[in-house]
Design a protein around this motif. Structure first.
Motif, mmCIF file in Angstrom:
data_model
loop_
_atom_site.group_PDB
_atom_site.id
_atom_site.type_symbol
_atom_site.label_atom_id
_atom_site.label_comp_id
_atom_site.label_asym_id
_atom_site.label_seq_id
_atom_site.Cartn_x
_atom_site.Cartn_y
_atom_site.Cartn_z
ATOM 1 N N VAL A 31 -5.470 -0.968 5.328
ATOM 2 C CA VAL A 31 -5.071 -0.546 3.991
ATOM 3 C C VAL A 31 -4.578 0.904 3.998
ATOM 4 C CG1 VAL A 31 -5.853 -0.402 1.574
ATOM 5 C CG2 VAL A 31 -6.733 -2.185 3.053
ATOM 6 N N VAL B 29 0.838 -1.193 0.000
ATOM 7 C CA VAL B 29 0.000 0.000 0.000
ATOM 8 C C VAL B 29 0.878 1.250 0.000
ATOM 9 C CG1 VAL B 29 -1.950 -1.115 1.154
ATOM 10 C CG2 VAL B 29 -0.180 0.020 2.515
ATOM 11 N N TYR C 91 -3.130 0.545 -3.884
ATOM 12 C CA TYR C 91 -3.038 -0.836 -3.397
ATOM 13 C C TYR C 91 -2.501 -1.704 -4.528
ATOM 14 C CZ TYR C 91 -4.416 -5.392 -1.519
ATOM 15 O OH TYR C 91 -4.397 -6.687 -1.062
#
Length: 598
Positions: free
Chosen positions: A157, A75, A84
Motif C-alpha cells: 500500500v 494508492v 487509498y
C-alpha cells in the motif's frame, strides 16, 4: 472539469451516479456519457460526426486550457499522508491514524477491471489473514515466511517505492492461486485478480499500467523480454509505444507496480529478476483442511473489512516508526527493507526478526541464481579445491568445458557460452551471487591481454566488516604460472602500493614468506612473484623496461608486474574487455533479441 494528466493525455471529471469519476476524453465511456446526457436533456441521439467533433474540442480544451492533474492508481502520496482509493471515497492514512474521506483532494484513475473496495472497520487483527493462505507457522510466533508475507502485503500500500516481486512456487493443490487472489481482493480488487502471461511487451505494458497489483498465475517459464520488463516495472522505469494509427506520436508510461509470479517451479531464472524477488515456497494443503470455494470466500468477505482496517492501522503505526528505524546494511530494494522493518515493529515483531528473514530470502535468491546459471555451476566445480585461477577467456572456457560433466551442466543450454567472447558476459550476470558464496571474479587487461582472475574470498554475507576486504594471496612460480597457495590476512592493496613505490627489490618486509615449491621444485618465497629479479636482458611486454617477473606467461617490468598482480586482488580492477570481448555480435545459438545484463 477538463484537464490533462502528467503524460499530457486529455481527461474529463464527470458525475456518475453518486460520485464523480475520471474518464479519458478519447474513450468509449465518455462518448456514451455524452450521448446519455444529450438524450436526457433533448431526447436526441448524437450523430457520429457531431460526437467526434465534440470529442476533438474537449480534448483540445483539456490539453491547452485545462490544468495538469496527476492521476493515481489505487494508492497515492499527498500532503504527508498515504491515500487509498475505495472507489467512491478514499482512506487517508497518516502517523496519527486513518480515516475515510468522502471527497479526497486528489484524483484516482479507475479502470474497467477495478472494483470498489469495502469500507474498512477498526479493531481487526492482520494475523487473521494467515487463516486464508497456506503458509506454515510454528507455535504462537510468526514464522519467517509468515512475517515476510504480512510485511510485504502491508508495504504494497506504500506508493512510490520499488516493491519486491512476490515469487510463489509449490506443487499442485498448495493454494498458490488462492494466495494471489486473497492479496488482490484485499489490496486492489479486480474482476481479473490473476492473469496469464502476455504475448508481447506492448500488451504487458498496457496491462501493467491499469493494475496496481499485477499477479501472473500458473507460469512455467518466463521469456527474457518479460523478465526484463518486470524488472523495469519494479524499479519504475518508463515505457513508450507508438500510438495507434500514428507514425510519430508516442504513448508514454511510467509506473511502479506490485507484481507476483507463481508456478510449480520457481519461475524467474535471470539473476537480475531473482535479485528483486521475495521467494515464498508453499506446501500441499492436506485434504482434511480443504473447504469449498463458496465457504472460503464467504468467510473471507465477512472478515475483509476488519482485515483492511488492521492493514491500515499497521501502516499508520509503521509511518510513525519509519524515521526511528535504523537498518545498518541495506539489501537490494532498500526502501522496502526500511519500510518492512517499520511494519514488522508495528505488527508486534522486531526489525531484527524481519531482517533475519530477509537475509534468508537473499540466500535463497543467490542459490536459485547460481543453480540457474550453467556457467556459475561449472565455475563452482572448477574452484573446488582451488584458492585461485587466472587465465584468458579462451583458457577459462576450455577449463569450464572440462568440468561440464562433473558439474552436471547442459552445454546445449542457451546460457552456455559458445565462444570465449561470451565467457565474461555470462560471469558478469552472476557476479554478486558468486561473491555471496565466496568466489570473486575480475576481468582486466593490465597486461595488454584480457585476463580473468577468480579467487576464493570471504562470502559477502558472512563478513564481519563489509568495509574491509582481506583477500587471499596468489603465488607464482618461476614461469609466472599461478600456483594454488594462499597466505591469509594480507591486505594486498596496501602491500602492492608499497612495492610499487619502493626503490628496493627487497620485498621481505612487505609480504610474509610463503613456503612451498612449484611443480619443477623451484622454491616459492614470495606470494605473487618469483623470489628474485629475472634480469633486464628481456624487455617488458608493456614498456621498454627490463623484465622483472613473468606474469601469466608475459615478461613484465616491476611496475607492470605489480599492477597486474594488484588488479587481480581488486586494487586496480577494471571492467575492460579486449577487442574481441567488446564485440557486440550475438552468440551464434542465442535467439534474436536476447539482451544480457550484468
Amino acid at each position: 472539469m477538463l484537464f490533462h494528466d502528467q503524460f499530457k493525455e486529455a481527461y474529463a471529471w464527470v458525475p456518475l451516479r453518486s460520485h464523480r469519476e475520471v474518464v479519458k476524453v478519447h474513450s468509449k465511456k465518455l462518448r456514451e456519457w455524452i450521448g446519455h446526457q444529450l438524450w436526457l436533456n433533448q431526447e436526441k441521439a448524437p450523430t457520429s460526426e457531431g460526437l467526434q467533433s465534440a470529442i476533438n474540442i474537449l480534448s483540445a480544451q483539456a490539453k491547452f486550457t485545462g490544468p495538469e492533474q496527476r492521476l493515481w492508481n489505487r494508492v497515492a502520496w499527498h500532503d504527508g499522508a498515504i491515500w487509498y482509493d475505495l472507489g467512491e471515497a478514499a482512506v487517508r492514512i497518516s502517523p496519527e491514524g486513518w480515516e475515510v474521506i468522502a471527497q479526497p483532494p486528489l484524483l484516482f484513475q479507475r479502470h474497467s477491471h477495478q472494483r470498489p473496495q469495502v469500507r474498512p472497520v477498526p479493531e481487526g487483527d492482520l494475523q487473521h489473514l494467515l487463516r486464508f493462505v497456506n503458509i506454515s507457522g510454528t507455535g504462537t510466533e510468526l514464522s519467517p515466511a509468515q512475517l515476510l508475507f504480512l510485511v510485504s502485503v502491508v508495504v504494497m500500500v506504500v506508493p512510490n517505492i520499488p516493491h519486491p516481486v512476490l515469487c510463489v512456487h509449490a506443487e499442485q493443490s498448495s493454494g498458490k492461486s488462492t494466495l494471489f487472489k486473497v492479496i488482490r481482493h484485499l489490496i486492489d480488487p479486480s474482476i481479473t485478480p490473476t492473469l496469464g502471461p502476455q504475448d508481447s511487451l506492448r500488451e504487458f505494458v498496457q496491462v501493467a499500467s491499469h493494475h496496481w497489483a499485477l499477479f501472473l498465475d500458473n507460469l512455467t517459464t518466463l521469456p527474457d523480454w518479460l523478465s526484463d520488463a518486470i524488472c523495469r516495472c519494479v524499479t519504475g522505469e518508463g515505457f513508450s509505444k507508438r500510438e495507434l494509427f500514428s507514425d510519430d506520436e508516442d504513448m508514454l508510461y511510467s509506473f511502479l507496480r506490485c507484481i507476483g509470479l507463481n508456478g510449480i517451479n520457481l519461475v524467474p531464472s535471470k539473476p537480475d529478476l531473482l535479485d528483486r524477488a521475495l521467494i515464498l515456497p508453499l506446501e500441499r494443503i492436506p485434504d482434511r483442511q480443504r473447504r469449498t470455494e463458496r465457504e472460503f470466500w464467504d468467510h473471507f468477505e465477512t472478515e475483509k473489512p476488519k482485515l483492511l482496517g488492521a492493514l491500515f492501522t499497521a501502516l499508520s503505526r509503521a509511518m510513525a516508526l519509519h524515521d526511528r528505524v535504523q537498518v545498518t546494511h541495506y539489501p537490494r530494494l532498500a526502501d522496502f527493507a526500511h519500510w518492512g522493518a517499520a511494519v514488522a515493529r508495528a505488527l508486534g515483531s522486531s526489525e531484527q526478526a524481519f531482517l533475519t528473514a530477509l537475509t534468508a530470502n537473499t540466500r535463497a535468491q543467490t542459490s536459485e541464481a547460481l543453480q540457474a546459471s550453467p556457467v556459475a555451476q561449472a565455475l563452482l566445480k572448477l574452484m573446488e579445491g582451488r584458492s585461485s585461477w587466472v587465465g584468458t577467456p579462451q583458457e577459462l572456457l576450455k577449463q569450464l568445458d572440462e568440468v561440464v560433466e562433473a558439474a552436471a551442466v547442459d552445454r546445449k543450454s542457451r546460457q552456455w557460452p559458445k565462444d570465449a567472447r561470451w565467457v565474461w558476459r555470462r560471469i558478469k550476470e552472476v557476479l554478486p551471487n558468486l561473491l555471496a558464496v565466496g568466489i570473486k571474479a575480475t576481468n582486466s587487461d593490465a597486461t595488454g591481454y584480457a585476463q580473468i582472475a577468480i579467487i576464493r574470498t570471504t562470502p559477502e554475507n558472512d563478513r564481519n566488516d563489509p568495509g574491509e576486504e582481506i583477500s587471499p594471496v596468489l603465488c607464482a612460480d618461476q614461469q609466472g604460472n599461478i600456483v594454488d597457495h594462499e597466505v591469509s590476512n594480507v591486505p594486498t592493496r596496501n602491500a602492492a602500493e608499497k612495492i610499487i613505490n619502493s626503490d628496493s627489490g627487497n620485498t621481505q618486509n612487505i609480504f610474509p614468506t610463503a613456503t612451498g615449491v612449484d611443480s619443477t621444485g623451484w622454491p616459492i618465497e614470495l606470494p605473487g612473484m618469483g623470489p628474485r629479479e629475472i634480469g633486464s636482458r628481456e624487455r617488458c611486454h608493456s614498456c621498454e623496461e627490463g623484465t622483472w617477473q613473468r606474469y601469466g606467461g608475459l615478461p613484465l617490468c616491476k611496475r607492470h608486474a605489480l599492477e597486474a598482480f594488484a588488479s587481480v586482488e581488486g586494487a586496480k580492477t577494471c571492467d575492460l574487455h579486449s577487442d574481441s570481448e567488446n564485440d557486440d555480435e550475438d552468440n551464434g545459438n542465442h535467439e534474436k533479441g536476447e539482451h544480457t545484463h550484468g
